[in-house]
Design a protein around this motif. Structure first.
Motif, mmCIF file in Angstrom:
data_model
loop_
_atom_site.group_PDB
_atom_site.id
_atom_site.type_symbol
_atom_site.label_atom_id
_atom_site.label_comp_id
_atom_site.label_asym_id
_atom_site.label_seq_id
_atom_site.Cartn_x
_atom_site.Cartn_y
_atom_site.Cartn_z
ATOM 1 N N LYS A 82 0.805 -1.231 0.000
ATOM 2 C CA LYS A 82 0.000 0.000 0.000
ATOM 3 C C LYS A 82 0.834 1.275 0.000
ATOM 4 O O LYS A 82 0.426 2.295 -0.574
ATOM 5 N N ASP A 83 2.005 1.243 0.604
ATOM 6 C CA ASP A 83 2.847 2.438 0.656
ATOM 7 C C ASP A 83 3.535 2.724 -0.670
ATOM 8 O O ASP A 83 4.142 3.796 -0.837
ATOM 9 N N ARG A 86 0.767 4.283 -6.390
ATOM 10 C CA ARG A 86 0.732 5.674 -6.844
ATOM 11 C C ARG A 86 -0.701 6.127 -7.133
ATOM 12 O O ARG A 86 -1.595 5.312 -7.354
ATOM 13 N N ASP A 87 -0.874 7.448 -7.211
ATOM 14 C CA ASP A 87 -2.188 8.024 -7.476
ATOM 15 C C ASP A 87 -2.721 7.647 -8.850
ATOM 16 O O ASP A 87 -3.938 7.556 -9.049
ATOM 17 N N GLU A 104 -10.675 -0.029 -0.032
ATOM 18 C CA GLU A 104 -10.226 1.350 0.175
ATOM 19 C C GLU A 104 -9.729 1.546 1.607
ATOM 20 O O GLU A 104 -8.726 2.232 1.845
ATOM 21 N N GLU A 105 -10.413 0.919 2.563
ATOM 22 C CA GLU A 105 -9.994 1.022 3.973
ATOM 23 C C GLU A 105 -8.614 0.398 4.166
ATOM 24 O O GLU A 105 -7.766 0.959 4.875
ATOM 25 N N PHE A 107 -6.215 0.002 1.950
ATOM 26 C CA PHE A 107 -5.162 0.803 1.329
ATOM 27 C C PHE A 107 -4.913 2.084 2.118
ATOM 28 O O PHE A 107 -3.815 2.648 2.069
ATOM 29 N N GLY A 108 -5.928 2.570 2.834
ATOM 30 C CA GLY A 108 -5.762 3.723 3.710
ATOM 31 C C GLY A 108 -5.602 5.049 3.007
ATOM 32 O O GLY A 108 -5.162 6.032 3.617
ATOM 33 N N LYS A 109 -5.960 5.102 1.716
ATOM 34 C CA LYS A 109 -5.864 6.346 0.960
ATOM 35 C C LYS A 109 -6.688 6.182 -0.317
ATOM 36 O O LYS A 109 -7.059 5.053 -0.682
ATOM 37 N N PRO A 110 -7.002 7.287 -1.000
ATOM 38 C CA PRO A 110 -7.746 7.154 -2.258
ATOM 39 C C PRO A 110 -6.948 6.371 -3.291
ATOM 40 O O PRO A 110 -5.803 6.714 -3.599
ATOM 41 N N VAL A 111 -7.537 5.294 -3.779
ATOM 42 C CA VAL A 111 -6.880 4.427 -4.762
ATOM 43 C C VAL A 111 -7.888 4.085 -5.855
ATOM 44 O O VAL A 111 -9.060 3.833 -5.573
ATOM 45 N N TYR A 136 -12.911 6.759 -8.109
ATOM 46 C CA TYR A 136 -11.663 7.397 -8.525
ATOM 47 C C TYR A 136 -11.235 7.008 -9.937
ATOM 48 O O TYR A 136 -10.326 7.608 -10.500
#
Length: 264
Positions: A82-83, A86-87, A104-105, A107-111, A136
């Motif tokens: 997950k880190d 990329r966007d 989505e939870e 990944f912890g970010k908008p993906v 997205y």
């Protein structure tokens, strides 16, 4: 790389094969990650793609990343990559039970995520895949992913609330059909037909019947009626199937399948 895989099992191999056959993406632009050396070497030999034992490498190098591990391994797989997502990257998932909200939870970010449910006939280019993009994913990106998914069969966009029904009606359905073909062949063998020939007759009957549904546009009940002559052999077989609960058994089996999918 244009396309990456985490997991290189049968479904991943089917997707790779279809994409390469259709000329959408070359083997040199595909990378597959797998902890199993045997799995890596199999797809490398079969498709000529790049392989690695490092999920992070596949994640960092790909534009579209397919998570093709079993559902129970999704959380660990996502935690490890997950880190490095990329966007502009698109994640394609294949697992029942793993909703867009859950993904989505984790990944912890908008993906950008496209949740899909293919089936094993993808191995012979006759898969049926449902696709559900999250908010997205742009229209252009969605169409590109659909083109890729269409390389190994048919694909349709469905609302996420129907994914569990998709699991029951197409994702798991090949198993029901294989059981029916096996039973039909057993009956033919009991009537004296050689085993190999019985499988061929039964499988071709199922294949041809499915093609009639897809190509004629007629209701399956109407097609069934076309085969059933008055007081004939087919209507007698249909009578026995109804008596033994053939349709009810399928409906109940698919309901159980969808229930398990919801709770994975």
């Amino acid at each position: 790389m244009k396309l990456g895989f985490i997991g290189t099992g049968n479904m991943a191999g089917a997707i790779m094969g279809g994409i390469i056959r259709e000329g959408l993406i070359s083997p040199e632009e595909i990378i597959g990650a797998d902890i199993s050396e045997a799995g890596r070497e199999r797809v490398k030999k079969q498709h000529g793609i790049h392989v690695t034992a490092d999920n992070r490498e596949a994640a960092e190098k790909s534009e579209i990343l397919v998570l093709s591990v079993k559902p129970q391994f999704y959380e660990d797989a996502i935690a490890g990559i997950k880190d490095y997502i990329r966007d502009d990257q698109i994640i394609v998932t294949l697992a029942p039970g793993k909703t867009l909200a859950w993904l989505e939870e984790k990944f912890g970010k908008p993906v950008k995520i496209v949740r899909t449910m293919p089936n094993t006939p993808a191995l012979v280019g006759e898969g049926m895949t449902a696709a559900c993009p999250n908010q997205y994913v742009t229209e252009e990106e969605k169409e590109y992913v659909l083109q890729i998914l269409g390389a190994f069969g048919k694909v349709e966009v469905v609302p996420e609330r129907l994914i569990d029904a998709v699991v029951a009606v197409s994702g798991s359905a090949p198993a029901y059909v294989f059981m029916m073909i096996e039973a039909m062949a057993d009956a033919a063998v009991a009537e004296g037909m050689p085993r190999a020939q019985a499988y061929e007759f039964a499988a071709q009957a199922v294949y041809g019947s499915a093609k009639m549904v897809l190509e004629t546009g007629k209701h399956p009940g109407e097609l069934k009626d076309m085969v059933c002559s008055p007081a004939g052999t087919t209507i007698e077989a249909v009578r026995v199937l109804e008596k033994e609960g053939f349709r009810s058994a399928l409906i109940e089996a698919m309901k159980a399948c969808a229930d398990v999918s919801r709770n994975l």
